[in-house]
Design a protein around this motif. Structure first.
Motif, mmCIF file in Angstrom:
data_model
loop_
_atom_site.group_PDB
_atom_site.id
_atom_site.type_symbol
_atom_site.label_atom_id
_atom_site.label_comp_id
_atom_site.label_asym_id
_atom_site.label_seq_id
_atom_site.Cartn_x
_atom_site.Cartn_y
_atom_site.Cartn_z
ATOM 1 N N TRP A 63 -7.352 64.853 93.758
ATOM 2 C CA TRP A 63 -7.443 63.684 94.628
ATOM 3 C C TRP A 63 -8.544 62.749 94.130
ATOM 4 N N PHE A 64 -8.324 61.471 94.373
ATOM 5 C CA PHE A 64 -9.297 60.436 94.044
ATOM 6 C C PHE A 64 -9.485 59.562 95.286
ATOM 7 N N ASP A 65 -10.718 59.444 95.727
ATOM 8 C CA ASP A 65 -11.044 58.603 96.882
ATOM 9 C C ASP A 65 -11.639 57.304 96.342
ATOM 10 N N CYS A 66 -11.026 56.169 96.667
ATOM 11 C CA CYS A 66 -11.355 54.912 95.995
ATOM 12 C C CYS A 66 -11.628 53.774 96.974
ATOM 13 N N SER A 67 -12.533 52.911 96.580
ATOM 14 C CA SER A 67 -12.645 51.601 97.213
ATOM 15 C C SER A 67 -11.825 50.622 96.375
ATOM 16 N N VAL A 68 -11.339 49.565 97.001
ATOM 17 C CA VAL A 68 -10.502 48.601 96.278
ATOM 18 C C VAL A 68 -11.384 47.752 95.363
ATOM 19 N N HIS A 69 -11.066 47.794 94.085
ATOM 20 C CA HIS A 69 -11.794 47.005 93.079
ATOM 21 C C HIS A 69 -11.122 45.649 92.854
ATOM 22 N N ASP A 70 -9.775 45.641 92.863
ATOM 23 C CA ASP A 70 -9.043 44.397 92.648
ATOM 24 C C ASP A 70 -7.587 44.603 93.052
ATOM 25 N N ARG A 71 -6.912 43.502 93.314
ATOM 26 C CA ARG A 71 -5.476 43.489 93.572
ATOM 27 C C ARG A 71 -4.833 42.473 92.650
ATOM 28 N N VAL A 72 -3.680 42.833 92.094
ATOM 29 C CA VAL A 72 -2.965 41.936 91.196
ATOM 30 C C VAL A 72 -1.519 41.839 91.663
ATOM 31 N N ASP A 73 -1.053 40.636 91.909
ATOM 32 C CA ASP A 73 0.340 40.442 92.293
ATOM 33 C C ASP A 73 1.219 40.617 91.056
#
Length: 326
Positions: free
Chosen positions: A123-133
């Motif tokens: 498992w990897f617990d992550c904060s959002v670094h970026d979003r790309v459409d």
């Protein structure tokens, strides 16, 4: 034999393209997050890849037509849970439109609060670094804040079917998983320590992350913990060859009278911890940090690194909130 692309591009058949994409063997993940009301949301996905080690980044692709897409699009954190070979049913559950997906699987939280499956390959617990459409998908790039893994075999997927991966992990990889899981159990300004085999003091240990809320102790007994008040506190290696430590903060459900504690266990006031009788330097340093942070009521998560380690200050976490399912 490789096909030669025609001089004039022909329209792409989406069904044929999907089948071609499907010849790439992948693992299977369940990606999870919480919606605006705090309810857990999740879906099966196999569009996953590592991106960077420094900073630690990964990505997943989330279909815009998925019922959970709005939650992932708005969330500031998410988790990626890689499934092991015995979890085809979990993959099917999270690929379905079932309204109560999380009632049948155990889940916990590690750092961000995103649901982490207690039984999975990695498992990897992550904060959002970026979003790309990206067309009919959104690429969600996450910064890894915590992770865990196991020696189980992965659940594979190829050509629309589950695939078995029989090769075992190499022996040197398995050795790196032997983490010591310890617990900082505080009650009324004192910390619970246990005698080690050499007569020194150390933290109570468990064979793995506790899921049932009971901390085993010497002699076959156990102590009940408040499961919703158990938080990751420190991850570090040691210099003398021990496999490394994974430390959680915890709270006893009902602190027992001091006289009735099992043999080998003792509560020490935080200002009188027996540092000279704790054999591991890194554990002593971790306990001194804990005492300082407990005095200020603001705690951090320490993760060891080649640069000497980093602490992420997170404050005093709020208790886990049970929310109705969507």
């Amino acid at each position: 034999m490789l096909a030669t692309a025609p001089a004039t591009a022909a329209p792409i058949d989406p069904v044929a393209l999907r089948r071609a994409f499907g010849t790439f063997v992948t693992g299977v993940t369940v990606i999870t997050t919480r919606d605006a009301d705090g309810r857990p949301r999740g879906m099966t996905a196999n569009s996953f890849t590592s991106v960077s080690l420094d900073p630690p980044l990964l990505l997943v692709c989330v279909g815009k037509g998925a019922s959970s897409f709005p939650a992932f699009q708005a969330a500031d954190a998410f988790a990626v849970n890689l499934l092991h070979e015995a979890q085809a049913d979990v993959s099917g559950l999270f690929a379905s439109k079932a309204a109560d997906k999380f009632s049948a699987v155990g889940h916990d939280r590690a750092h961000t609060g995103a649901p982490v499956l207690t039984d999975c390959l990695t498992w990897f617990d992550c904060s959002v670094h970026d979003r790309v459409d990206a067309g009919d998908h959104a690429i969600l790039i996450g910064r890894v804040r915590a992770f865990g893994t196991s020696p189980s075999a992965p659940l594979g997927f190829c050509r629309g079917r589950y695939a078995a991966v029989k090769d075992p992990p190499p022996p040197d990889w398995l050795a790196s998983l032997g983490m010591i899981v310890g617990y900082l159990v505080e009650a009324e300004g004192s910390l619970l320590l246990c005698r080690d085999r050499e007569g020194g003091w150390g933290l109570p240990r468990a064979p793995r992350r506790i899921a049932e809320g009971r901390l085993p102790v010497a002699g076959g007994g156990s102590l009940a913990l408040v499961p919703d008040d158990t938080f990751l506190y420190s991850v570090f290696d040691v210099a003398d060859g021990d496999p490394g430590y994974l430390i959680y903060r915890a709270r006893l459900a009902q602190p027992p009278p001091r006289a009735s504690l099992p043999e080998g266990l003792r509560f020490f006031p935080l200002d009188r911890l027996p540092y000279d009788e704790i054999p591991t330097q890194e554990v002593r340093a971790m306990l001194r940090r804990y005492v300082r942070e407990a005095a200020g009521g603001r705690f951090g998560i320490y993760v060891d690194s080649h640069e000497g380690g980093r602490v992420a200050m997170v404050g005093d976490p709020e208790p886990w909130s049970r929310q109705p399912q969507p």
